[in-house]
Design an enzyme around this catalytic site. Structure first.
Site, PDB file in Angstrom:
ATOM      1  N   PRO A  69      47.739  34.784  43.398  1.00 26.68           N
ATOM      2  CG  PRO A  69      48.331  32.540  43.565  1.00 26.68           C
ATOM      3  CD  PRO A  69      48.480  33.866  44.249  1.00 26.68           C
ATOM      4  CG  HIS A  70      43.681  36.477  40.309  1.00 23.94           C
ATOM      5  ND1 HIS A  70      44.801  37.118  40.813  1.00 23.94           N
ATOM      6  CD2 HIS A  70      43.284  37.207  39.257  1.00 23.94           C
ATOM      7  CE1 HIS A  70      45.051  38.193  40.083  1.00 23.94           C
ATOM      8  NE2 HIS A  70      44.148  38.261  39.127  1.00 23.94           N
ATOM      9  N   GLY A  71      42.610  33.240  38.648  1.00 23.28           N
ATOM     10  CA  GLY A  71      42.369  32.890  37.250  1.00 23.28           C
ATOM     11  C   GLY A  71      42.095  34.103  36.382  1.00 23.28           C
TER      12      GLY A  71
END
Length: 151
Positions: A69-71
């Site tokens: 997950p990442h922005g």
């Protein structure tokens, strides 16, 4: 001999490794990972919401029991410094029909983002290395398997 990637000082710090994640579903896991990035001072709190937004847009499941997950691109303004956070979920987390045992959250500036993803892919696409990283039970083991350099 096992070829490992070099580590950049500070990209994955020991305090950013949790071996007993609490989440039971993917959005809880993303929030838990994001809050760890906030806790270590790598991101501002709005980055966590951007990570959730990204997960709603497209799953960050990458196979072999891992999610990254990442922005969103726009959320990079909330990154104070590039960092990774490692969360292990011993019983697994339902990730839209897949089972995730390790979540590696990314908060990386600019073009470095693709380089770090590429380095992680080199580790995770090797089933033996991925299995060893999934089974890691100490911070030292995680650090020895997951050596990612910045930029």
């Amino acid at each position: 001999m096992d070829r490992r990637l070099e580590v950049s000082i500070g990209l994955l710090q020991p305090q950013a490794i949790r071996l007993e994640g609490r989440a039971i579903e993917r959005f809880e896991a993303v929030r838990e990972a994001g809050e760890l990035l906030v806790e270590i001072g790598a991101v501002e709190p709005p980055y966590v919401e951007a990570m959730l937004e990204r997960e709603h847009q497209i799953s960050t499941y990458v196979g072999e029991g891992f999610a990254l997950p990442h922005g969103t691109n726009a959320s990079r303004v909330w990154i104070r410094r590039s960092a990774l956070a490692y969360l292990r979920f011993p019983h697994g987390v339902d990730w839209g029909g897949e089972k995730v045992f390790v979540c590696i959250a990314l908060a990386v500036h600019g073009e470095e983002h693709l380089d770090v993803l590429s380095q992680l892919a080199q580790i995770l696409m090797d089933p033996e290395k991925a299995a060893r990283l999934r089974a890691a039970t100490s911070v030292e083991e995680v650090l020895s398997f997951l050596r990612v350099k910045e930029g």
